[in-house]
Design an enzyme around this catalytic site. Structure first.
Site, mmCIF file in Angstrom:
data_model
loop_
_atom_site.group_PDB
_atom_site.id
_atom_site.type_symbol
_atom_site.label_atom_id
_atom_site.label_comp_id
_atom_site.label_asym_id
_atom_site.label_seq_id
_atom_site.Cartn_x
_atom_site.Cartn_y
_atom_site.Cartn_z
ATOM 1 C CG HIS A 263 34.026 46.374 39.558
ATOM 2 N ND1 HIS A 263 33.319 47.402 38.987
ATOM 3 C CD2 HIS A 263 33.694 45.360 38.852
ATOM 4 C CE1 HIS A 263 32.683 47.311 37.951
ATOM 5 N NE2 HIS A 263 32.778 45.897 37.898
HETATM 6 C C1 UD1 Z 1 32.157 40.339 37.316
HETATM 7 C C2 UD1 Z 1 32.312 40.610 36.014
HETATM 8 C C3 UD1 Z 1 32.433 41.960 35.552
HETATM 9 C C4 UD1 Z 1 31.206 42.825 36.021
HETATM 10 C C5 UD1 Z 1 31.106 42.546 37.736
HETATM 11 C C6 UD1 Z 1 29.974 43.137 38.176
HETATM 12 C C7 UD1 Z 1 33.178 38.584 34.724
HETATM 13 C C8 UD1 Z 1 34.507 38.091 34.040
HETATM 14 N N1 UD1 Z 1 33.411 39.856 35.334
HETATM 15 O O1 UD1 Z 1 33.452 40.665 37.980
HETATM 16 O O2 UD1 Z 1 32.135 42.138 34.143
HETATM 17 O O3 UD1 Z 1 31.499 44.139 35.922
HETATM 18 O O4 UD1 Z 1 31.050 41.055 38.000
HETATM 19 O O5 UD1 Z 1 30.141 43.486 39.755
HETATM 20 O O6 UD1 Z 1 32.342 37.950 34.828
HETATM 21 N N2 UD1 Z 1 33.693 38.064 45.487
HETATM 22 C C9 UD1 Z 1 33.161 37.837 46.658
HETATM 23 N N3 UD1 Z 1 31.722 37.957 46.993
HETATM 24 C C10 UD1 Z 1 31.147 37.602 45.807
HETATM 25 C C11 UD1 Z 1 31.426 38.066 44.574
HETATM 26 C C12 UD1 Z 1 32.948 37.866 44.265
HETATM 27 O O7 UD1 Z 1 33.960 38.090 47.517
HETATM 28 O O8 UD1 Z 1 29.626 37.555 46.093
HETATM 29 C C13 UD1 Z 1 35.227 38.191 45.127
HETATM 30 C C14 UD1 Z 1 35.801 37.025 45.153
HETATM 31 O O9 UD1 Z 1 36.955 37.139 45.690
HETATM 32 C C15 UD1 Z 1 36.102 36.861 43.566
HETATM 33 C C16 UD1 Z 1 36.386 38.378 43.109
HETATM 34 O O10 UD1 Z 1 35.367 38.857 44.020
HETATM 35 O O11 UD1 Z 1 37.037 36.069 43.248
HETATM 36 C C17 UD1 Z 1 35.717 38.366 41.544
HETATM 37 O O12 UD1 Z 1 34.421 37.872 41.326
HETATM 38 P P1 UD1 Z 1 34.080 37.390 39.991
HETATM 39 O O13 UD1 Z 1 32.810 37.099 39.985
HETATM 40 O O14 UD1 Z 1 35.134 36.381 39.255
HETATM 41 O O15 UD1 Z 1 34.211 38.659 39.104
HETATM 42 P P2 UD1 Z 1 33.835 40.324 39.336
HETATM 43 O O16 UD1 Z 1 35.319 41.096 39.607
HETATM 44 O O17 UD1 Z 1 32.689 40.365 40.301
HETATM 45 N N1 UDP Z 2 25.813 48.810 42.560
HETATM 46 C C1 UDP Z 2 25.234 49.024 43.804
HETATM 47 N N2 UDP Z 2 26.140 48.870 45.046
HETATM 48 C C2 UDP Z 2 27.556 48.858 45.001
HETATM 49 C C3 UDP Z 2 28.027 49.075 43.465
HETATM 50 C C4 UDP Z 2 27.197 49.105 42.167
HETATM 51 O O1 UDP Z 2 24.117 48.724 43.903
HETATM 52 O O2 UDP Z 2 28.108 49.247 45.797
HETATM 53 C C5 UDP Z 2 25.092 49.007 41.356
HETATM 54 C C6 UDP Z 2 25.047 49.605 40.489
HETATM 55 O O3 UDP Z 2 24.250 51.000 40.803
HETATM 56 C C7 UDP Z 2 24.619 49.392 39.058
HETATM 57 C C8 UDP Z 2 25.280 48.048 39.126
HETATM 58 O O4 UDP Z 2 25.669 47.626 40.683
HETATM 59 O O5 UDP Z 2 23.265 49.103 38.982
HETATM 60 C C9 UDP Z 2 26.575 47.870 38.497
HETATM 61 O O6 UDP Z 2 27.292 46.847 38.965
HETATM 62 P P1 UDP Z 2 28.890 46.952 38.645
HETATM 63 O O7 UDP Z 2 29.373 48.221 38.835
HETATM 64 O O8 UDP Z 2 29.466 45.987 39.658
HETATM 65 O O9 UDP Z 2 29.124 46.405 37.167
HETATM 66 P P2 UDP Z 2 29.173 46.795 35.670
HETATM 67 O O10 UDP Z 2 28.017 47.509 35.582
HETATM 68 O O11 UDP Z 2 30.416 47.596 35.718
HETATM 69 O O12 UDP Z 2 29.348 45.363 34.907
#
Ligand code: UD1
Ligand code: UDP
Length: 378
Positions: free
Chosen positions: A210
Protein backbone atom coordinates in the site's frame (compact mmCIF):
# COMPACT_ATOMS: atom_id res chain seq x y z
CA UNK A 1 -6.29 14.89 33.62
CA UNK A 2 -7.71 15.42 30.16
CA UNK A 3 -5.99 13.39 27.43
CA UNK A 4 -6.84 13.62 23.74
CA UNK A 5 -5.71 10.87 21.35
CA UNK A 6 -5.72 11.93 17.71
CA UNK A 7 -6.15 9.04 15.27
CA UNK A 8 -7.30 8.74 11.67
CA UNK A 9 -5.70 5.81 9.81
CA UNK A 10 -5.93 2.03 10.23
CA UNK A 11 -2.62 1.47 12.05
CA UNK A 12 -3.48 4.26 14.51
CA UNK A 13 -6.64 2.49 15.65
CA UNK A 14 -4.49 -0.58 16.41
CA UNK A 15 -1.92 1.53 18.32
CA UNK A 16 -4.60 3.40 20.27
CA UNK A 17 -6.27 0.21 21.55
CA UNK A 18 -3.60 -0.72 24.15
CA UNK A 19 -3.48 2.91 25.31
CA UNK A 20 -7.26 2.94 25.80
CA UNK A 21 -6.98 -0.25 27.88
CA UNK A 22 -4.03 1.10 29.90
CA UNK A 23 -5.95 4.29 30.69
CA UNK A 24 -8.94 2.19 31.81
CA UNK A 25 -6.68 0.14 34.09
CA UNK A 26 -5.07 3.31 35.45
CA UNK A 27 -8.51 4.74 36.24
CA UNK A 28 -9.40 1.63 38.26
CA UNK A 29 -6.27 2.17 40.38
CA UNK A 30 -7.64 5.06 42.44
CA UNK A 31 -5.14 7.80 41.44
CA UNK A 32 -5.82 10.85 39.32
CA UNK A 33 -8.49 9.94 36.79
CA UNK A 34 -7.69 10.34 33.11
CA UNK A 35 -10.53 11.58 30.90
CA UNK A 36 -9.54 10.09 27.52
CA UNK A 37 -11.13 11.64 24.44
CA UNK A 38 -10.57 10.10 21.00
CA UNK A 39 -10.55 12.46 18.05
CA UNK A 40 -10.84 10.77 14.62
CA UNK A 41 -9.65 12.90 11.72
CA UNK A 42 -11.58 10.77 9.20
CA UNK A 43 -8.45 10.12 7.11
CA UNK A 44 -9.65 6.51 6.74
CA UNK A 45 -13.41 6.23 6.49
CA UNK A 46 -14.46 2.97 4.76
CA UNK A 47 -15.94 0.55 7.27
CA UNK A 48 -13.21 -1.98 6.39
CA UNK A 49 -10.51 0.65 7.15
CA UNK A 50 -12.06 2.27 10.24
CA UNK A 51 -15.40 1.14 11.76
CA UNK A 52 -14.43 -2.54 11.72
CA UNK A 53 -11.26 -1.72 13.72
CA UNK A 54 -13.18 0.22 16.37
CA UNK A 55 -15.53 -2.77 16.73
CA UNK A 56 -12.90 -5.53 16.78
CA UNK A 57 -10.50 -3.63 19.04
CA UNK A 58 -13.41 -2.71 21.32
CA UNK A 59 -12.51 0.95 21.09
CA UNK A 60 -15.00 3.48 22.43
CA UNK A 61 -16.58 5.49 19.61
CA UNK A 62 -14.58 8.58 18.76
CA UNK A 63 -15.84 11.67 20.63
CA UNK A 64 -15.77 13.39 17.26
CA UNK A 65 -15.09 12.38 13.65
CA UNK A 66 -13.75 15.37 11.76
CA UNK A 67 -14.63 13.69 8.45
CA UNK A 68 -11.64 15.02 6.51
CA UNK A 69 -11.33 12.08 4.08
CA UNK A 70 -8.90 11.78 1.17
CA UNK A 71 -7.08 14.62 -0.61
CA UNK A 72 -3.56 15.68 -1.65
CA UNK A 73 -1.00 15.86 1.17
CA UNK A 74 -1.20 19.62 1.69
CA UNK A 75 -4.98 19.81 1.38
CA UNK A 76 -5.61 16.82 3.64
CA UNK A 77 -3.09 17.96 6.27
CA UNK A 78 -4.24 21.58 6.14
CA UNK A 79 -7.92 20.72 6.49
CA UNK A 80 -7.10 18.40 9.37
CA UNK A 81 -5.06 21.08 11.14
CA UNK A 82 -7.88 23.61 10.94
CA UNK A 83 -10.46 21.12 12.20
CA UNK A 84 -8.20 19.77 14.98
CA UNK A 85 -7.37 23.31 16.14
CA UNK A 86 -11.07 24.12 16.45
CA UNK A 87 -11.71 20.86 18.29
CA UNK A 88 -8.81 21.42 20.75
CA UNK A 89 -9.98 24.96 21.43
CA UNK A 90 -13.51 23.73 22.08
CA UNK A 91 -12.33 20.95 24.44
CA UNK A 92 -8.85 21.95 25.72
CA UNK A 93 -6.93 18.92 27.01
CA UNK A 94 -3.94 18.72 29.35
CA UNK A 95 -2.03 16.47 26.93
CA UNK A 96 -2.42 15.58 23.25
CA UNK A 97 -1.16 12.18 22.06
CA UNK A 98 -0.43 11.52 18.39
CA UNK A 99 0.44 8.12 16.91
CA UNK A 100 2.76 6.90 14.15
CA UNK A 101 3.62 8.82 11.00
CA UNK A 102 0.56 9.62 8.92
CA UNK A 103 -0.82 12.97 7.84
CA UNK A 104 -3.19 12.74 10.84
CA UNK A 105 -0.10 12.53 13.09
CA UNK A 106 1.49 15.60 11.51
CA UNK A 107 -1.71 17.66 11.54
CA UNK A 108 -2.45 16.69 15.14
CA UNK A 109 1.04 17.53 16.38
CA UNK A 110 1.27 20.87 14.56
CA UNK A 111 -2.19 22.01 15.61
CA UNK A 112 -1.56 21.01 19.24
CA UNK A 113 1.93 22.48 19.71
CA UNK A 114 0.83 25.77 18.13
CA UNK A 115 -1.86 25.98 20.82
CA UNK A 116 0.97 25.40 23.34
CA UNK A 117 -0.61 22.14 24.45
CA UNK A 118 1.82 19.52 25.84
CA UNK A 119 2.06 16.99 23.04
CA UNK A 120 3.42 13.44 23.01
CA UNK A 121 4.40 11.31 20.01
CA UNK A 122 3.88 7.55 20.29
CA UNK A 123 6.20 5.57 17.98
CA UNK A 124 8.78 8.35 17.90
CA UNK A 125 12.26 7.99 16.46
CA UNK A 126 11.55 5.78 13.46
CA UNK A 127 13.76 6.64 10.53
CA UNK A 128 14.12 5.17 7.05
CA UNK A 129 16.52 7.98 6.09
CA UNK A 130 14.53 8.25 2.86
CA UNK A 131 12.96 11.68 2.57
CA UNK A 132 10.95 10.60 -0.50
CA UNK A 133 8.65 8.76 1.92
CA UNK A 134 5.85 11.05 3.11
CA UNK A 135 5.96 9.20 6.43
CA UNK A 136 9.64 10.14 6.94
CA UNK A 137 8.84 13.84 6.56
CA UNK A 138 5.96 13.44 9.01
CA UNK A 139 8.14 11.62 11.59
CA UNK A 140 10.98 14.10 11.52
CA UNK A 141 8.66 17.12 11.72
CA UNK A 142 6.55 15.58 14.51
CA UNK A 143 9.54 14.43 16.60
CA UNK A 144 11.10 17.87 16.40
CA UNK A 145 8.02 19.72 17.61
CA UNK A 146 6.59 17.42 20.31
CA UNK A 147 7.38 17.66 24.04
CA UNK A 148 7.51 13.94 24.78
CA UNK A 149 8.87 11.29 22.42
CA UNK A 150 7.81 7.72 23.15
CA UNK A 151 10.29 5.41 21.41
CA UNK A 152 9.22 1.82 20.71
CA UNK A 153 12.72 0.30 20.33
CA UNK A 154 16.34 1.02 21.31
CA UNK A 155 17.03 1.82 17.62
CA UNK A 156 14.30 4.47 17.63
CA UNK A 157 15.64 5.89 20.90
CA UNK A 158 19.15 6.01 19.42
CA UNK A 159 17.86 7.93 16.38
CA UNK A 160 16.26 10.51 18.67
CA UNK A 161 19.48 10.90 20.66
CA UNK A 162 21.45 11.44 17.43
CA UNK A 163 19.09 14.27 16.56
CA UNK A 164 19.62 15.99 19.91
CA UNK A 165 16.22 14.96 21.28
CA UNK A 166 17.53 13.01 24.26
CA UNK A 167 15.83 15.10 26.93
CA UNK A 168 12.34 14.59 25.60
CA UNK A 169 12.76 10.88 24.73
CA UNK A 170 11.76 7.78 26.66
CA UNK A 171 11.87 4.09 25.74
CA UNK A 172 8.46 2.48 26.22
CA UNK A 173 8.44 -0.67 24.10
CA UNK A 174 6.06 -1.14 21.20
CA UNK A 175 2.31 -0.90 21.78
CA UNK A 176 1.75 -3.04 18.67
CA UNK A 177 3.19 -5.97 20.64
CA UNK A 178 0.74 -5.19 23.45
CA UNK A 179 -2.04 -5.18 20.84
CA UNK A 180 -1.03 -8.55 19.36
CA UNK A 181 -0.75 -10.18 22.80
CA UNK A 182 -4.15 -8.79 23.82
CA UNK A 183 -5.94 -9.88 20.64
CA UNK A 184 -4.31 -13.21 19.77
CA UNK A 185 -6.69 -15.36 21.80
CA UNK A 186 -9.72 -13.49 20.49
CA UNK A 187 -8.41 -13.88 16.94
CA UNK A 188 -7.97 -17.63 17.44
CA UNK A 189 -11.48 -17.97 18.90
CA UNK A 190 -13.38 -15.69 16.52
CA UNK A 191 -11.67 -15.47 13.15
CA UNK A 192 -13.09 -17.74 10.47
CA UNK A 193 -10.94 -16.31 7.69
CA UNK A 194 -8.97 -19.49 6.95
CA UNK A 195 -12.17 -21.46 6.43
CA UNK A 196 -13.80 -18.69 4.38
CA UNK A 197 -10.82 -18.49 2.05
CA UNK A 198 -10.28 -22.27 2.01
CA UNK A 199 -6.76 -21.97 3.45
CA UNK A 200 -4.79 -24.40 5.61
CA UNK A 201 -2.17 -23.26 8.15
CA UNK A 202 1.14 -23.04 6.31
CA UNK A 203 -0.56 -23.57 2.95
CA UNK A 204 -0.29 -20.00 1.68
CA UNK A 205 1.77 -16.82 1.75
CA UNK A 206 0.25 -13.52 2.84
CA UNK A 207 1.05 -10.24 1.09
CA UNK A 208 0.11 -6.59 1.55
CA UNK A 209 1.04 -3.58 -0.61
CA UNK A 210 0.00 0.00 0.00
CA UNK A 211 2.96 2.40 0.24
CA UNK A 212 2.80 5.45 -2.00
CA UNK A 213 6.20 4.50 -3.43
CA UNK A 214 4.67 1.19 -4.52
CA UNK A 215 1.32 2.33 -5.81
CA UNK A 216 2.36 5.60 -7.48
CA UNK A 217 5.15 4.11 -9.58
CA UNK A 218 3.69 2.03 -12.38
CA UNK A 219 6.90 0.10 -13.09
CA UNK A 220 7.53 -0.68 -9.43
CA UNK A 221 3.94 -1.82 -8.94
CA UNK A 222 4.24 -4.04 -12.03
CA UNK A 223 7.48 -5.57 -10.73
CA UNK A 224 6.02 -6.25 -7.29
CA UNK A 225 2.87 -7.86 -8.67
CA UNK A 226 5.05 -10.01 -10.95
CA UNK A 227 7.18 -11.00 -7.94
CA UNK A 228 4.06 -12.01 -5.98
CA UNK A 229 2.91 -14.05 -8.99
CA UNK A 230 6.24 -15.89 -9.03
CA UNK A 231 6.03 -16.59 -5.28
CA UNK A 232 2.44 -17.82 -5.81
CA UNK A 233 3.56 -20.20 -8.54
CA UNK A 234 6.83 -21.41 -7.00
CA UNK A 235 6.47 -21.22 -3.19
CA UNK A 236 2.81 -21.12 -2.09
CA UNK A 237 -0.44 -19.50 -3.25
CA UNK A 238 -0.48 -15.84 -2.23
CA UNK A 239 -3.38 -14.07 -0.49
CA UNK A 240 -3.30 -10.30 -1.04
CA UNK A 241 -5.85 -8.22 0.91
CA UNK A 242 -5.86 -4.98 -1.07
CA UNK A 243 -5.69 -1.52 0.50
CA UNK A 244 -8.15 0.75 -1.38
CA UNK A 245 -5.22 2.86 -2.59
CA UNK A 246 -3.67 -0.19 -4.28
CA UNK A 247 -6.97 -1.35 -5.76
CA UNK A 248 -7.40 2.13 -7.24
CA UNK A 249 -3.81 2.24 -8.56
CA UNK A 250 -4.15 -1.16 -10.26
CA UNK A 251 -7.46 -0.10 -11.82
CA UNK A 252 -6.05 3.19 -13.11
CA UNK A 253 -2.45 2.35 -13.97
CA UNK A 254 -2.63 -1.33 -14.94
CA UNK A 255 -6.15 -1.73 -16.37
CA UNK A 256 -5.13 -4.81 -18.37
CA UNK A 257 -3.54 -6.64 -15.42
CA UNK A 258 -5.36 -9.56 -13.85
CA UNK A 259 -4.03 -11.96 -11.23
CA UNK A 260 -3.03 -15.52 -12.10
CA UNK A 261 -4.87 -18.44 -10.45
CA UNK A 262 -2.49 -18.69 -7.45
CA UNK A 263 -2.66 -14.99 -6.52
CA UNK A 264 -5.83 -14.33 -4.53
CA UNK A 265 -6.96 -10.71 -4.18
CA UNK A 266 -9.39 -9.89 -1.34
CA UNK A 267 -10.79 -6.67 0.15
CA UNK A 268 -8.96 -5.39 3.25
CA UNK A 269 -9.60 -7.66 6.23
CA UNK A 270 -10.25 -6.78 9.88
CA UNK A 271 -7.56 -6.93 12.58
CA UNK A 272 -8.54 -10.35 13.98
CA UNK A 273 -8.57 -11.92 10.52
CA UNK A 274 -5.27 -10.24 9.75
CA UNK A 275 -3.59 -11.66 12.86
CA UNK A 276 -4.93 -15.09 11.91
CA UNK A 277 -3.70 -14.75 8.33
CA UNK A 278 -0.24 -13.60 9.44
CA UNK A 279 0.11 -16.21 12.19
CA UNK A 280 -0.71 -19.09 9.84
CA UNK A 281 1.13 -17.88 6.74
CA UNK A 282 4.12 -19.83 5.48
CA UNK A 283 5.74 -16.47 4.80
CA UNK A 284 4.61 -12.84 4.80
CA UNK A 285 5.51 -10.36 2.03
CA UNK A 286 4.75 -6.71 2.71
CA UNK A 287 5.61 -3.04 2.35
CA UNK A 288 3.71 -2.27 5.59
CA UNK A 289 5.51 -1.24 8.76
CA UNK A 290 2.97 -2.78 11.12
CA UNK A 291 2.69 -6.07 9.25
CA UNK A 292 6.49 -6.62 9.37
CA UNK A 293 6.35 -6.37 13.15
CA UNK A 294 3.25 -8.52 13.55
CA UNK A 295 4.88 -11.30 11.50
CA UNK A 296 7.84 -11.12 13.91
CA UNK A 297 5.61 -11.12 17.01
CA UNK A 298 3.69 -14.12 15.67
CA UNK A 299 6.85 -16.03 14.80
CA UNK A 300 6.42 -15.92 11.03
CA UNK A 301 9.15 -14.84 8.59
CA UNK A 302 8.79 -11.78 6.41
CA UNK A 303 10.08 -10.44 3.10
CA UNK A 304 9.99 -6.64 3.08
CA UNK A 305 9.06 -5.17 -0.29
CA UNK A 306 10.83 -1.87 0.27
CA UNK A 307 14.41 -0.64 -0.16
CA UNK A 308 14.84 -0.36 3.61
CA UNK A 309 13.10 -0.98 6.90
CA UNK A 310 12.79 0.96 10.15
CA UNK A 311 12.46 -2.32 12.07
CA UNK A 312 16.13 -3.34 12.05
CA UNK A 313 15.56 -5.68 15.01
CA UNK A 314 13.48 -8.03 12.86
CA UNK A 315 16.31 -8.22 10.30
CA UNK A 316 18.92 -8.77 13.02
CA UNK A 317 16.79 -11.68 14.30
CA UNK A 318 16.94 -13.13 10.75
CA UNK A 319 13.15 -13.15 10.55
CA UNK A 320 12.94 -10.36 7.94
CA UNK A 321 14.71 -10.00 4.59
CA UNK A 322 14.63 -6.63 2.85
CA UNK A 323 14.28 -7.48 -0.84
CA UNK A 324 12.89 -4.23 -2.28
CA UNK A 325 11.20 -4.81 -5.68
CA UNK A 326 13.78 -7.28 -7.03
CA UNK A 327 11.85 -10.27 -8.31
CA UNK A 328 14.67 -12.83 -8.00
CA UNK A 329 15.58 -11.66 -4.47
CA UNK A 330 11.93 -11.75 -3.36
CA UNK A 331 11.43 -15.26 -4.72
CA UNK A 332 14.67 -16.54 -3.23
CA UNK A 333 13.99 -14.99 0.19
CA UNK A 334 10.41 -16.28 0.29
CA UNK A 335 11.52 -19.81 -0.63
CA UNK A 336 14.42 -19.85 1.84
CA UNK A 337 12.39 -18.42 4.75
CA UNK A 338 9.50 -20.81 4.06
CA UNK A 339 11.94 -23.74 4.22
CA UNK A 340 13.63 -22.45 7.40
CA UNK A 341 10.44 -21.69 9.34
CA UNK A 342 7.92 -24.49 8.73
CA UNK A 343 4.55 -23.62 10.18
CA UNK A 344 4.63 -26.27 12.90
CA UNK A 345 8.02 -25.05 14.01
CA UNK A 346 7.32 -21.45 14.98
CA UNK A 347 10.01 -19.25 16.36
CA UNK A 348 9.47 -18.79 20.10
CA UNK A 349 7.41 -15.77 21.19
CA UNK A 350 9.49 -12.60 21.61
CA UNK A 351 11.34 -12.69 24.95
CA UNK A 352 10.12 -10.25 27.62
CA UNK A 353 13.36 -8.30 27.38
CA UNK A 354 13.28 -8.26 23.58
CA UNK A 355 13.71 -5.10 21.51
CA UNK A 356 9.97 -4.44 21.32
CA UNK A 357 9.49 -4.60 25.08
CA UNK A 358 7.46 -6.89 27.29
CA UNK A 359 3.91 -6.25 26.08
CA UNK A 360 3.35 -3.52 28.69
CA UNK A 361 4.41 -0.54 26.56
CA UNK A 362 1.03 1.18 26.89
CA UNK A 363 1.37 1.27 30.68
CA UNK A 364 4.67 3.14 30.27
CA UNK A 365 3.07 5.45 27.71
CA UNK A 366 0.34 6.37 30.21
CA UNK A 367 2.85 6.90 33.04
CA UNK A 368 4.97 9.17 30.80
CA UNK A 369 1.92 11.12 29.62
CA UNK A 370 0.88 11.72 33.26
CA UNK A 371 4.35 13.06 34.01
CA UNK A 372 4.09 15.38 30.99
CA UNK A 373 0.75 16.71 32.28
CA UNK A 374 2.41 17.52 35.62
CA UNK A 375 5.32 19.44 34.07
CA UNK A 376 5.22 23.22 34.29
CA UNK A 377 3.72 24.69 31.10
CA UNK A 378 5.97 26.31 28.48
C1 UD1 B 1 -1.93 6.33 5.02
C2 UD1 B 1 -0.60 6.83 5.55
C3 UD1 B 1 0.41 5.71 5.57
C4 UD1 B 1 -0.11 4.49 6.30
C5 UD1 B 1 -1.46 4.09 5.73
C6 UD1 B 1 -2.04 2.98 6.56
C7 UD1 B 1 -0.15 9.21 5.03
C8 UD1 B 1 0.64 10.14 4.22
N1 UD1 B 1 -0.06 7.90 4.71
O1 UD1 B 1 -1.71 5.98 3.67
O2 UD1 B 1 1.59 6.15 6.22
O3 UD1 B 1 0.81 3.44 6.16
O4 UD1 B 1 -2.36 5.21 5.78
O5 UD1 B 1 -2.98 2.25 5.86
O6 UD1 B 1 -0.84 9.62 5.94
N2 UD1 B 1 -9.00 5.35 0.58
C9 UD1 B 1 -10.25 4.79 0.51
N3 UD1 B 1 -10.91 4.57 1.68
C10 UD1 B 1 -10.42 4.90 2.89
C11 UD1 B 1 -9.16 5.49 2.95
C12 UD1 B 1 -8.45 5.71 1.78
O7 UD1 B 1 -10.75 4.48 -0.57
O8 UD1 B 1 -11.08 4.66 3.92
C13 UD1 B 1 -8.25 5.55 -0.70
C14 UD1 B 1 -8.49 6.91 -1.33
O9 UD1 B 1 -8.49 6.74 -2.72
C15 UD1 B 1 -7.25 7.69 -0.91
C16 UD1 B 1 -6.19 6.60 -0.86
O10 UD1 B 1 -6.86 5.44 -0.40
O11 UD1 B 1 -6.94 8.71 -1.82
C17 UD1 B 1 -5.03 6.93 0.06
O12 UD1 B 1 -5.49 7.22 1.38
P1 UD1 B 1 -4.65 8.15 2.37
O13 UD1 B 1 -5.31 8.19 3.67
O14 UD1 B 1 -4.35 9.46 1.71
O15 UD1 B 1 -3.26 7.43 2.48
P2 UD1 B 1 -2.92 5.89 2.67
O16 UD1 B 1 -2.33 5.39 1.39
O17 UD1 B 1 -4.07 5.17 3.25
N1 UDP C 1 -4.23 -4.64 8.69
C1 UDP C 1 -5.47 -5.25 8.76
N2 UDP C 1 -6.06 -5.65 7.59
C2 UDP C 1 -5.46 -5.50 6.37
C3 UDP C 1 -4.18 -4.90 6.33
C4 UDP C 1 -3.60 -4.47 7.51
O1 UDP C 1 -6.02 -5.44 9.83
O2 UDP C 1 -6.07 -5.88 5.36
C5 UDP C 1 -3.62 -4.18 9.94
C6 UDP C 1 -2.28 -4.80 10.22
O3 UDP C 1 -2.42 -6.08 10.82
C7 UDP C 1 -1.64 -3.76 11.14
C8 UDP C 1 -2.17 -2.47 10.57
O4 UDP C 1 -3.36 -2.80 9.85
O5 UDP C 1 -2.12 -3.89 12.46
C9 UDP C 1 -1.11 -1.93 9.63
O6 UDP C 1 -1.66 -1.02 8.80
P1 UDP C 1 -1.04 -0.66 7.37
O7 UDP C 1 -0.28 -1.79 6.82
O8 UDP C 1 -2.16 -0.13 6.58
O9 UDP C 1 -0.08 0.58 7.74
P2 UDP C 1 1.42 0.74 8.23
O10 UDP C 1 1.64 -0.11 9.41
O11 UDP C 1 2.31 0.40 7.08
O12 UDP C 1 1.51 2.19 8.53
Amino acid sequence: MKLVSIVGARPQFVKAAPVVRAVERHNLGGGETIDHRIVHTGQHYDDAMSGLFFAELELPAAAVDLGIGSASHAEQTGRMMAAIEEELERHPPDVVLVYGDTNSTLAGALAAVKLNLPTAHLEAGLRSFDRRMPEEINRVAVDHCCDLLLAPTPTALHNLHREGLEESSVLTGDVMLDAVLAASERAAARSKVLGHLGLAPGGYALATLHRAQTTDDCQRLTRLLAALESVATNVAPVVLPLHPRTAKAIGQRLPDWSPGPALRLTPPVGYLDMLTLIGNALVVLTDSGGVQKEAFFLGRPCVTLRPETEWLETVAAEMNVVADDRQAAILEAAGALAARFPIGDRAPAPPPDGPFGDGAAARRVVASVLRLADRPRR
